[in-house]
Write a protein that holds these residues in place. Sequence first.
Motif, mmCIF file in Angstrom:
data_model
loop_
_atom_site.group_PDB
_atom_site.id
_atom_site.type_symbol
_atom_site.label_atom_id
_atom_site.label_comp_id
_atom_site.label_asym_id
_atom_site.label_seq_id
_atom_site.Cartn_x
_atom_site.Cartn_y
_atom_site.Cartn_z
ATOM 1 N N THR A 409 8.780 49.729 27.094
ATOM 2 C CA THR A 409 9.157 48.720 28.088
ATOM 3 C C THR A 409 9.071 47.309 27.514
ATOM 4 O OG1 THR A 409 8.364 50.128 29.895
ATOM 5 C CG2 THR A 409 8.610 47.774 30.362
ATOM 6 N N LEU A 412 12.020 46.817 24.998
ATOM 7 C CA LEU A 412 13.315 46.706 25.676
ATOM 8 C C LEU A 412 13.435 45.418 26.470
ATOM 9 C CD1 LEU A 412 13.862 50.383 26.920
ATOM 10 C CD2 LEU A 412 15.050 49.194 25.056
ATOM 11 N N THR A 413 12.345 44.993 27.074
ATOM 12 C CA THR A 413 12.366 43.731 27.824
ATOM 13 C C THR A 413 12.673 42.564 26.911
ATOM 14 O OG1 THR A 413 10.772 44.601 29.435
ATOM 15 C CG2 THR A 413 11.017 42.203 29.300
ATOM 16 N N HIS A 414 11.996 42.521 25.752
ATOM 17 C CA HIS A 414 12.260 41.450 24.789
ATOM 18 C C HIS A 414 13.678 41.556 24.229
ATOM 19 C CE1 HIS A 414 7.835 41.100 24.810
ATOM 20 N NE2 HIS A 414 8.043 39.854 24.418
ATOM 21 N N SER A 415 14.131 42.768 24.000
ATOM 22 C CA SER A 415 15.475 42.962 23.460
ATOM 23 C C SER A 415 16.537 42.493 24.454
ATOM 24 C CB SER A 415 15.687 44.432 23.103
ATOM 25 O OG SER A 415 16.989 44.651 22.618
ATOM 26 N N ASN A 416 16.370 42.839 25.729
ATOM 27 C CA ASN A 416 17.339 42.425 26.744
ATOM 28 C C ASN A 416 17.379 40.911 26.894
ATOM 29 O OD1 ASN A 416 17.892 45.112 27.223
ATOM 30 N ND2 ASN A 416 16.504 45.275 28.973
ATOM 31 N N ALA A 417 16.198 40.301 26.892
ATOM 32 C CA ALA A 417 16.141 38.841 27.022
ATOM 33 C C ALA A 417 16.796 38.163 25.820
ATOM 34 C CB ALA A 417 14.689 38.390 27.169
ATOM 35 N N LEU A 419 19.111 39.439 23.879
ATOM 36 C CA LEU A 419 20.554 39.687 23.913
ATOM 37 C C LEU A 419 21.257 38.694 24.843
ATOM 38 C CD1 LEU A 419 22.805 41.501 22.871
ATOM 39 C CD2 LEU A 419 22.373 43.046 24.802
ATOM 40 N N ARG A 420 20.648 38.402 25.979
ATOM 41 C CA ARG A 420 21.239 37.428 26.903
ATOM 42 C C ARG A 420 21.278 36.039 26.266
ATOM 43 N NH1 ARG A 420 17.497 40.065 30.469
ATOM 44 N NH2 ARG A 420 18.544 41.652 31.759
ATOM 45 N N ASP A 423 24.068 35.937 23.693
ATOM 46 C CA ASP A 423 25.387 35.857 24.335
ATOM 47 C C ASP A 423 25.692 34.438 24.798
ATOM 48 O OD1 ASP A 423 25.911 38.509 23.928
ATOM 49 O OD2 ASP A 423 25.235 39.164 25.919
ATOM 50 N N LYS A 468 22.145 46.526 18.474
ATOM 51 C CA LYS A 468 20.882 46.024 19.017
ATOM 52 C C LYS A 468 20.806 44.507 18.882
ATOM 53 C CE LYS A 468 18.341 50.254 17.875
ATOM 54 N NZ LYS A 468 17.194 50.825 17.119
ATOM 55 N N ALA A 469 20.030 43.901 19.763
ATOM 56 C CA ALA A 469 19.918 42.438 19.769
ATOM 57 C C ALA A 469 19.397 41.918 18.438
ATOM 58 C CB ALA A 469 19.002 41.988 20.908
#
Length: 518
Positions: A409, A412-417, A419-420, A423, A468-469
């Motif tokens: 978790t 993935l949380t750090h990866s999602n942040a 990635l945003r 972008d 991946k980010a």
Amino acid sequence: MAMIWLVSTHLREENSLFCAQHACTPEKIYLTGGKLQPNSAWMYSVFLAINANFHLKRQAIFSDTKDPGLSCGWGYFINEKHYKAYIGNSSAIIQERSTCVSHNAVNMADTKISKGLAATGVGTVDCAHHDMKLANGVGDLQKGEKYVYVNMDYLVFSALSTFSSLKVINFSYDIVCQWHKILWGHVPSLPLHLQPDPIGRTFRYFVPKFHLAAHIETCQMMFSLNWSPGVGRTDGEAPERGWANINRVATSTKEMGPGARRDTLDGHFGDWNWKKITLLVLLWKVIEAVRAEQEHCIALSELEDSIQKSELGASLLTKWREEIETWEVDHTKPNPFERRIDTMTQAAIRLELAKQDAKELEDGTAVSLHSEVSCSILISTGMDLEHAQRRLHADAGLLGQHPTDTQWTSILTHSNALLRCIDTWTTIQTLYMLSVANLHANRLIDLSSDDDDDDDSGCPKPNSNSGKAEDLQLLLPSEICNHVPCDRKLLEIEWCHIPYIHTSLPDFGSLDLIRSDA
């Protein structure tokens, strides 16, 4: 190690009841004939560690008349009557502000909350070598650490009076950079029996090692225990270890009368000293010191041998040794431990770039394609994202074969942040670097394959095809300038960060690493 109970035949003599061991007792006990041996003055020097504890408060209940206590300066607390008389004569003094960092003990000495309190804490003087309280080295504080005239001066020279014949006195104090400057100008205000004779004696001043990093660089050079001979591995933090032990009784002693509190704390301080001796703590330290000394001598010999393998290294080693020995004898000579190059921090670089942006806006020459993000902000943010990618890649590599749900978790949380953020940044990047959109769409550049053959840094290598980010290509100007045209201004801004990368590395020439903390 033998223990000594110093008991005066006349019970009205101050400091007549305290538990000590040879190294912390008057020098007449262990100096043959009262004289120092040649070239061994460091063996008979004393290290006084000074500090204050604001947990040991006392409420304004009872008085010395109603609760006088069983001792009058016979133990660790000083004679309260003489102490308060001295404080009363200096009560109008206003504390000067610190010229170093914002030391609360200095700047807030006259503003600490003291309503309803007879004592806001205690000040103590310890033996820094043996972590032991010294006789007549403890006293109550009224308003912070009024180190210039009142509390701490009296306590220091009261404890020092026990060592009147020693020639080398070392003071360790977290605000010594302020305290030492005007200390001797105020010694004449002390009672005559506490005024030391400075003739023929050496007084040295240090900041404890844990506190030193909070000081400005000048203080770190002047008051470091690492750079002075004859101090061994003394850290100067002895009082802090004592506070961890005594703070457990702070709630109880806060409600006591003055005499009962002093007697209670005297008992605990004596117990602390007793355990240091009977539990063989000092013996263990000696055994560990002997072992560590042998290891460090071997390490130093190996280091010097590797340096002397070349003619240049041998000459530099000789030069460094001469500079150090010269400075140790005379501190007016150049300090070999000071930085020889100006450091450039990332914050300083960004400040300069922001100033350039401000000047361009004033001159009307600024060219910005985004309302909030300038060229310098774009590149600085891109480098931050690149750093975040490396950290995420390293963290992901530590998961192992069977990560927990919590670990997954977090990644993935750090990866999602991230990635945003990438972008959003990429959208703005295409305004300043038009070719980037085409490069991303057609994957015309594979940066991961450019450096694979020559990269031996050990850093994790990104996989541009993973999606991946942490593996996304940011395509900073320096990465694509050899493949497609790139705005020269963007390249210059990115290269402005190069001095930070180089100057943030250790300065081996200053010997900071060679003699830094282990």
